[in-house]
Design a protein around this motif. Structure first.
Motif, PDB file in Angstrom:
ATOM      1  N   ASN A 153     -64.999  30.706  29.094  1.00 40.27           N
ATOM      2  CA  ASN A 153     -65.643  30.250  30.326  1.00 40.27           C
ATOM      3  C   ASN A 153     -66.719  31.233  30.782  1.00 40.27           C
ATOM      4  OD1 ASN A 153     -66.053  28.352  32.406  1.00 40.27           O
ATOM      5  ND2 ASN A 153     -64.792  29.536  33.815  1.00 40.27           N
ATOM      6  N   ASP A 196     -60.575  29.549  30.498  1.00 37.68           N
ATOM      7  CA  ASP A 196     -60.919  30.731  31.289  1.00 37.68           C
ATOM      8  C   ASP A 196     -59.799  31.761  31.140  1.00 37.68           C
ATOM      9  OD1 ASP A 196     -61.474  32.620  33.347  1.00 37.68           O
ATOM     10  OD2 ASP A 196     -62.573  31.093  34.464  1.00 37.68           O
ATOM     11  N   VAL A 245     -61.193  25.058  32.588  1.00 38.38           N
ATOM     12  CA  VAL A 245     -62.251  24.516  33.452  1.00 38.38           C
ATOM     13  C   VAL A 245     -62.872  23.336  32.712  1.00 38.38           C
ATOM     14  CG1 VAL A 245     -64.411  24.999  34.640  1.00 38.38           C
ATOM     15  CG2 VAL A 245     -62.667  26.768  34.486  1.00 38.38           C
ATOM     16  N   LYS A 304     -66.875  19.144  37.096  1.00 38.02           N
ATOM     17  CA  LYS A 304     -66.115  20.385  36.985  1.00 38.02           C
ATOM     18  C   LYS A 304     -64.783  20.211  37.689  1.00 38.02           C
ATOM     19  CE  LYS A 304     -66.068  25.318  38.001  1.00 38.02           C
ATOM     20  NZ  LYS A 304     -66.775  26.462  38.593  1.00 38.02           N
ATOM     21  N   THR A 331     -60.629  22.183  37.520  1.00 38.06           N
ATOM     22  CA  THR A 331     -59.832  23.227  36.893  1.00 38.06           C
ATOM     23  C   THR A 331     -58.381  22.803  36.850  1.00 38.06           C
ATOM     24  OG1 THR A 331     -61.317  24.899  37.754  1.00 38.06           O
ATOM     25  CG2 THR A 331     -59.188  25.657  36.978  1.00 38.06           C
TER      26      THR A 331
END
Length: 360
Positions: A291, A307, A341, A352, A354
């Motif tokens: 990420n 991430d 993500v 986007k 998460t």
């Protein structure tokens, strides 16, 4: 108060700092009494203590930090030793670590050894000479390195985004295996059944761990590892482009998804797919790792990526180091969870989002 001279530097003049002797004279007490009052120890009347504190404030007296540290056996400083001259991974760790330590009044000295053993030894000697209370060791990659030799092993040492073979050391690293599981399960949940894995050199432990996570996620879903769908190369965009050429040339079965070992590989792969007229993610979904905004957001389309939560890693390192300075004994390898993500390279309906589900 004793008469003071001035120290001249160029055209400017700076008054000398007030000393404990000046504070004692202003308060009308001995130097020993002034020291006890300012360090909040000894048996003193509150009136005397207040008088000394007031005198110190009037004079703008600042205690000598080194003298105080000798008194309390703590310097309130720690060292960070890194081999990451680029700072891609260590700067987020360092920022969060420094913030956490600052909450406890602890300052940080950072040294870059640039993978030079002689320079590293020089930095360690200098840090020990400053009587640091602890040391954090970071690196550009997470593979094992020789342990730092600390006299008497009395000073806490933590390896962050770095490891050593010393069984008594504490190492904090991202959970590469769990991160790979997150990425592959996301692709499977999106209906992908022919998933290829493009990654870096086999000599890196992270490559092995991510390959294991990739394989186990496929096995759990009842999906096969298709022959030729595992590709090792370099940590580069060029490696991603070359892998796409190998995977999509000829009449063999082609992947409908790519799980990539880092964002550079993933960006190169998405460029190569687009040049072949393949749509991402409609024809081939792509997931990266790290990420890294520079790569993930500049890719077309923006990359879904695992991430490693480097700031969380830095905060955890700060908390562990504070505990060790206070006397706790911590050791072993802690693998902190990654998160995913999600962007358009694997899910056209989400700009986007998460997810931290199924973290290991």
């Amino acid at each position: 108060m004793t008469d003071k001279t001035n120290i001249e530097t160029g055209a400017e003049r700076y008054p000398e700092r007030a000393t404990i002797r000046d504070v004692a004279a202003r308060a009308g007490v001995s130097i020993g009494t002034a020291s006890k009052a300012l360090n909040d120890n000894g048996r003193l009347k509150q009136e005397t203590r207040d008088k000394v504190i007031a005198a110190a404030q009037e004079l703008g007296f600042r205690p000598n930090a080194m003298a105080q540290s000798l008194h309390r056996t703590k310097s309130m400083t720690v060292g960070i030793l890194t081999t990451d001259s680029v700072g891609r991974f260590t700067f987020p760790i360092f920022e969060a670590l420094e913030e956490r330590l600052a909450e406890h009044g602890i300052a940080v000295f950072m040294c870059n050894a640039t993978e030079d053993p002689a320079r590293e030894k020089q930095h360690i000697d200098q840090l020990l000479g400053k009587r640091i209370d602890g040391l954090v060791v970071t690196a550009r990659r997470m593979d094992r390195r020789p342990a730092i030799a600390v006299p008497g092993k009395t000073m806490p040492v933590i390896y962050v985004f770095s490891q050593t073979d010393d069984p008594d050391a504490l190492c904090l690293v991202p959970d590469d295996y769990g991160g790979a599981v997150l990425g592959v399960e996301h692709l499977i949940a999106g209906g992908r059944k022919r998933i290829a894995h493009i990654t870096g050199p086999e000599r890196f432990e992270a490559v092995t761990l991510r390959q294991n996570g990739f394989a186990d996620a496929l096995s759990k879903a009842g999906l096969p590892q298709i022959g030729g769908f595992y590709r090792n190369g370099q940590w580069s965009e060029q490696s991603g482009r070359e892998a796409v050429a190998e995977l999509f040339d000829g009449e063999q079965t082609h992947p409908d998804a790519l799980f990539c070992g880092n964002d550079q590989i993933a960006r190169g792969a998405t460029d190569a797919l687009r040049e072949r007229g393949l749509r991402v993610p409609q024809d081939v979904a792509v997931v990266g790792f790290d990420n890294w905004d520079v790569m993930a957001l500049a890719a077309r389309p923006p990359l879904t990526s695992v991430d490693m939560n480097l700031r969380a890693l830095g905060r955890a390192a700060g908390e562990r180091l504070i505990a060790m300075i206070a006397g706790e004994r911590l050791k072993g390898v802690e693998r902190l969870p990654c998160s995913l993500v999600v962007r358009q390279s694997s899910d056209p309906g989400n700009s986007k989002k998460t997810t931290e589900e199924n973290q290991s």
